[in-house]
Design a protein around this motif. Structure first.
Motif, PDB file in Angstrom:
ATOM      1  N   SER A   1       0.861  -1.351  -0.105  1.00 55.93           N
ATOM      2  CA  SER A   1       0.041  -0.106  -0.065  1.00 55.93           C
ATOM      3  C   SER A   1       0.933   1.275  -0.019  1.00 55.93           C
ATOM      4  O   SER A   1       1.697   1.238   0.627  1.00 55.93           O
ATOM      5  N   LEU A   2       0.528   2.041  -0.969  1.00 58.01           N
ATOM      6  CA  LEU A   2       1.321   3.563  -1.155  1.00 58.01           C
ATOM      7  C   LEU A   2       0.700   4.491  -0.030  1.00 58.01           C
ATOM      8  O   LEU A   2       0.932   5.659  -0.187  1.00 58.01           O
ATOM      9  N   ALA A   3      -0.284   4.187   0.691  1.00 61.42           N
ATOM     10  CA  ALA A   3      -1.046   5.317   1.715  1.00 61.42           C
ATOM     11  C   ALA A   3       0.087   5.668   2.336  1.00 61.42           C
ATOM     12  O   ALA A   3       0.626   4.997   3.285  1.00 61.42           O
ATOM     13  N   GLY A   4       0.178   7.012   2.497  1.00 58.96           N
ATOM     14  CA  GLY A   4       1.217   7.725   3.405  1.00 58.96           C
ATOM     15  C   GLY A   4       2.704   7.761   2.938  1.00 58.96           C
ATOM     16  O   GLY A   4       3.574   8.347   3.752  1.00 58.96           O
ATOM     17  N   ILE A   5       2.903   7.455   1.496  1.00 59.91           N
ATOM     18  CA  ILE A   5       4.209   7.454   0.972  1.00 59.91           C
ATOM     19  C   ILE A   5       4.863   8.907   1.004  1.00 59.91           C
ATOM     20  O   ILE A   5       5.998   9.302   1.126  1.00 59.91           O
ATOM     21  N   ASP A   6       3.838   9.916   1.003  1.00 60.71           N
ATOM     22  CA  ASP A   6       4.334  11.123   1.028  1.00 60.71           C
ATOM     23  C   ASP A   6       4.637  11.742   2.483  1.00 60.71           C
ATOM     24  O   ASP A   6       5.243  13.154   2.681  1.00 60.71           O
ATOM     25  N   GLU A   7       4.344  10.918   3.446  1.00 59.36           N
ATOM     26  CA  GLU A   7       4.786  11.453   4.900  1.00 59.36           C
ATOM     27  C   GLU A   7       6.095  11.030   5.340  1.00 59.36           C
ATOM     28  O   GLU A   7       6.466  10.108   5.853  1.00 59.36           O
ATOM     29  N   VAL A   8       6.918  12.091   5.227  1.00 58.44           N
ATOM     30  CA  VAL A   8       8.445  11.841   5.439  1.00 58.44           C
ATOM     31  C   VAL A   8       8.868  11.321   6.887  1.00 58.44           C
ATOM     32  O   VAL A   8       9.362  10.608   7.047  1.00 58.44           O
ATOM     33  N   GLU A   9       7.878  12.141   7.734  1.00 56.11           N
ATOM     34  CA  GLU A   9       8.282  11.748   9.202  1.00 56.11           C
ATOM     35  C   GLU A   9       7.471  10.310   9.488  1.00 56.11           C
ATOM     36  O   GLU A   9       7.511   9.754  10.635  1.00 56.11           O
ATOM     37  N   GLY A  10       6.489   9.695   8.622  1.00 53.28           N
ATOM     38  CA  GLY A  10       5.376   8.745   9.051  1.00 53.28           C
ATOM     39  C   GLY A  10       5.900   7.404   8.245  1.00 53.28           C
ATOM     40  O   GLY A  10       6.943   6.901   8.349  1.00 53.28           O
ATOM     41  N   ARG A  11       4.945   6.796   7.437  1.00 55.26           N
ATOM     42  CA  ARG A  11       5.060   5.702   6.797  1.00 55.26           C
ATOM     43  C   ARG A  11       6.004   5.410   5.645  1.00 55.26           C
ATOM     44  O   ARG A  11       6.268   4.379   5.266  1.00 55.26           O
ATOM     45  N   ARG A  12       6.434   6.567   5.085  1.00 57.34           N
ATOM     46  CA  ARG A  12       7.335   6.457   4.084  1.00 57.34           C
ATOM     47  C   ARG A  12       8.488   5.645   4.151  1.00 57.34           C
ATOM     48  O   ARG A  12       8.516   4.609   3.150  1.00 57.34           O
ATOM     49  N   ALA A  13       9.220   5.534   5.221  1.00 55.64           N
ATOM     50  CA  ALA A  13      10.394   4.807   5.365  1.00 55.64           C
ATOM     51  C   ALA A  13      10.102   3.252   5.400  1.00 55.64           C
ATOM     52  O   ALA A  13      10.750   2.451   4.651  1.00 55.64           O
ATOM     53  N   GLU A  14       9.051   2.969   6.056  1.00 59.43           N
ATOM     54  CA  GLU A  14       8.463   1.521   5.792  1.00 59.43           C
ATOM     55  C   GLU A  14       8.085   1.023   4.730  1.00 59.43           C
ATOM     56  O   GLU A  14       8.461  -0.186   4.146  1.00 59.43           O
ATOM     57  N   ILE A  15       7.186   1.988   3.810  1.00 57.82           N
ATOM     58  CA  ILE A  15       6.768   1.597   2.312  1.00 57.82           C
ATOM     59  C   ILE A  15       8.039   1.428   1.563  1.00 57.82           C
ATOM     60  O   ILE A  15       8.251   0.609   0.695  1.00 57.82           O
ATOM     61  N   CYS A  16       9.087   2.606   1.759  1.00 57.77           N
ATOM     62  CA  CYS A  16      10.156   2.229   0.729  1.00 57.77           C
ATOM     63  C   CYS A  16      11.029   0.954   0.990  1.00 57.77           C
ATOM     64  O   CYS A  16      11.679   0.441   0.052  1.00 57.77           O
ATOM     65  N   LYS A  17      10.931   0.601   2.453  1.00 57.28           N
ATOM     66  CA  LYS A  17      11.846  -0.593   2.598  1.00 57.28           C
ATOM     67  C   LYS A  17      11.100  -1.690   1.933  1.00 57.28           C
ATOM     68  O   LYS A  17      11.918  -2.506   1.411  1.00 57.28           O
ATOM     69  N   LYS A  18       9.920  -1.899   1.809  1.00 57.52           N
ATOM     70  CA  LYS A  18       9.333  -3.002   1.315  1.00 57.52           C
ATOM     71  C   LYS A  18       9.315  -2.979  -0.128  1.00 57.52           C
ATOM     72  O   LYS A  18       9.785  -4.068  -0.914  1.00 57.52           O
ATOM     73  N   ILE A  19       9.407  -1.855  -0.925  1.00 57.18           N
ATOM     74  CA  ILE A  19       9.544  -1.813  -2.367  1.00 57.18           C
ATOM     75  C   ILE A  19      11.106  -2.128  -2.706  1.00 57.18           C
ATOM     76  O   ILE A  19      11.233  -2.965  -3.659  1.00 57.18           O
ATOM     77  N   VAL A  20      11.992  -1.746  -1.941  1.00 59.55           N
ATOM     78  CA  VAL A  20      13.245  -1.924  -2.134  1.00 59.55           C
ATOM     79  C   VAL A  20      13.575  -3.454  -1.912  1.00 59.55           C
ATOM     80  O   VAL A  20      14.461  -4.124  -2.787  1.00 59.55           O
ATOM     81  N   GLU A  21      13.026  -4.153  -0.874  1.00 57.53           N
ATOM     82  CA  GLU A  21      13.099  -5.625  -0.823  1.00 57.53           C
ATOM     83  C   GLU A  21      12.582  -6.463  -2.062  1.00 57.53           C
ATOM     84  O   GLU A  21      13.185  -7.317  -2.708  1.00 57.53           O
ATOM     85  N   ALA A  22      11.324  -5.807  -2.444  1.00 54.40           N
ATOM     86  CA  ALA A  22      10.726  -6.585  -3.644  1.00 54.40           C
ATOM     87  C   ALA A  22      11.543  -6.368  -4.880  1.00 54.40           C
ATOM     88  O   ALA A  22      11.684  -7.604  -5.647  1.00 54.40           O
ATOM     89  N   CYS A  23      12.247  -5.405  -5.209  1.00 59.02           N
ATOM     90  CA  CYS A  23      13.122  -5.029  -6.189  1.00 59.02           C
ATOM     91  C   CYS A  23      14.387  -5.985  -6.140  1.00 59.02           C
ATOM     92  O   CYS A  23      14.755  -6.398  -7.317  1.00 59.02           O
ATOM     93  N   GLU A  24      14.936  -6.314  -5.060  1.00 55.85           N
ATOM     94  CA  GLU A  24      15.873  -7.117  -4.865  1.00 55.85           C
ATOM     95  C   GLU A  24      15.364  -8.494  -5.119  1.00 55.85           C
ATOM     96  O   GLU A  24      16.484  -9.334  -5.334  1.00 55.85           O
TER      97      GLU A  24
END
Ligand code: OGA
Ligand code: NI
Length: 365
Positions: free
Chosen positions: A42-65
């Motif tokens: 889920s990309l909900a909250g991807i623009d919240e730099v202090e919020g969910r962004r880090a967690e979402i990015c981690k999932k995306i990067v893991e999937a790409c690897e």
């Protein structure tokens, strides 16, 4: 040569010979035997730099690897736009052959309708019809190659293409950051981002076990966003085609996969997803692939080479050159395969003659 449309062939009981694949290329897993290996993020909250962004990015990067494939939901592309785009596309493919062929792109036209593949001249055809829009850069748009029926499709495609460009750039920001680079690094490396929207229509197929909707490949570009209906048929492999998984369709989601350009720029850290599409005899299937590619003159070379790593490319090349090498490798592989097949047939033939010339008692013994 591919037939002009698949309309007549769909009614036949047996598959037209030009679609029959060698055994080693045929489907190994059913179109509807779904795997849940590919993460749905889920990309909900991807623009919240202090919020969910880090967690979402981690999932995306893991999937790409991991697979080079993931699905996104809550991506901000309007559900009504998605459903209009799919509905209009379906209506186009239901038009009579002569209407579709008004936009025939065989003969090298840039955009429009064609059976099987944009790479004509393949030995075996893919069981699909496609419409291609060259949508970006804007100055290259040729509206004379955009089907004008069903009414309203052009405007919907314009909006769809713009929204998907936005989503793709957002995902590329995430990957740039993951590489320790500035947000714009990957889009800048594309110089002038190019986008191609390809609508795949896979009709019901009389003998789906003998053929493919789209043969095994990696996408050449940076990143691809695929919208698929609920039928199923997209498959991925990580072991060179020995084992396959079928990606589970998720309503309203985009399947995101990395292409060769993304793979090279990350120095192989992100996988270029190896995939294909299978067909079936129960349902027709529609998918809309939006390819985000670099400009032909853009340089292909790793943007980041990590400690202890070597570049997976010997030297910087242009995207046009990368594509040319990919194509000639494919042609060479097809040539070797044809040779091997001919040799096998010849050996079989020789063995037959050899056996016949043996004395009877040796064969009985
Ligand atoms: C493509 C593609 C898969 C599908 O168009 O490149 O991989 O399921 N499509 O249609
Ligand atoms: Ni693809």
């Amino acid at each position: 040569m591919a037939p002009k449309t698949l309309t007549a062939l769909v009614e036949e009981k047996t598959l037209h010979g030009s679609f029959v694949r060698d055994e080693d290329e045929r489907p190994k897993v059913a179109y509807n035997e779904f795997s849940t290996e590919i993460p749905v993020i889920s990309l909900a909250g991807i623009d919240e730099v202090e919020g969910r962004r880090a967690e979402i990015c981690k999932k995306i990067v893991e999937a790409c690897e991991d697979w080079g494939v993931f699905q996104v939901v809550d991506h901000g592309v309007d559900a009504a736009l998605i459903s209009n785009m799919s509905r209009l596309a379906r209506e186009f493919f239901a038009l009579p052959p002569e209407e579709k062929l008004r936009f025939d792109m065989s003969g090298g036209k840039k955009g429009g309708f064609i059976v099987s593949s944009h790479l004509q001249g393949e030995a075996v055809n893919d069981w699909r019809e496609i419409v291609t829009y060259f949508s970006y850069p804007l100055r290259h748009r040729d509206y004379s190659r955009w089907p004008d029926k069903p009414e309203g499709w052009i405007a919907v495609t314009e909006e769809y293409s713009e929204k998907l460009m936005g989503l793709a750039c957002k995902l590329l920001e995430v990957l740039s950051e993951a590489m320790g680079l500035e947000k714009e690094a990957l889009t800048k490396a594309c110089v002038d981002m190019d986008q191609k929207v390809v609508i795949n229509y896979y009709p019901k197929c009389p003998q789906p076990d003998l053929t493919l909707g789209l043969k095994r490949h990696t996408d050449p570009g940076t990143i691809t966003l695929l919208l698929q209906d609920q039928v199923g048929g997209l498959q991925a492999t990580r072991d060179g085609g020995n084992t396959w998984i079928t990606v589970q369709p998720v309503e309203g989601a985009f399947v995101v996969n990395l292409g060769d350009h993304g793979h090279y720029l990350s120095n192989g850290r992100f996988r270029n997803a190896d995939h294909q599409a299978v067909v079936n005899s129960n349902y027709s299937r529609l998918s809309i692939a939006t390819f985000q590619n670099p400009a032909p003159e853009a340089t292909v070379y790793p943007l980041k080479i990590r400690e202890g790593e070597k570049s997976i490319l010997e030297e910087p090349i242009t995207f046009a050159e990368m594509y040319r090498r990919k194509m000639s490798k494919d042609i060479e592989l097809a040539r070797l395969k044809k040779l091997a097949k001919e040799k096998q047939l010849q050996d079989l033939e020789n063995a037959k003659h050899h056996d016949q010339s043996k004395p009877i008692e040796r064969i009985v013994a």
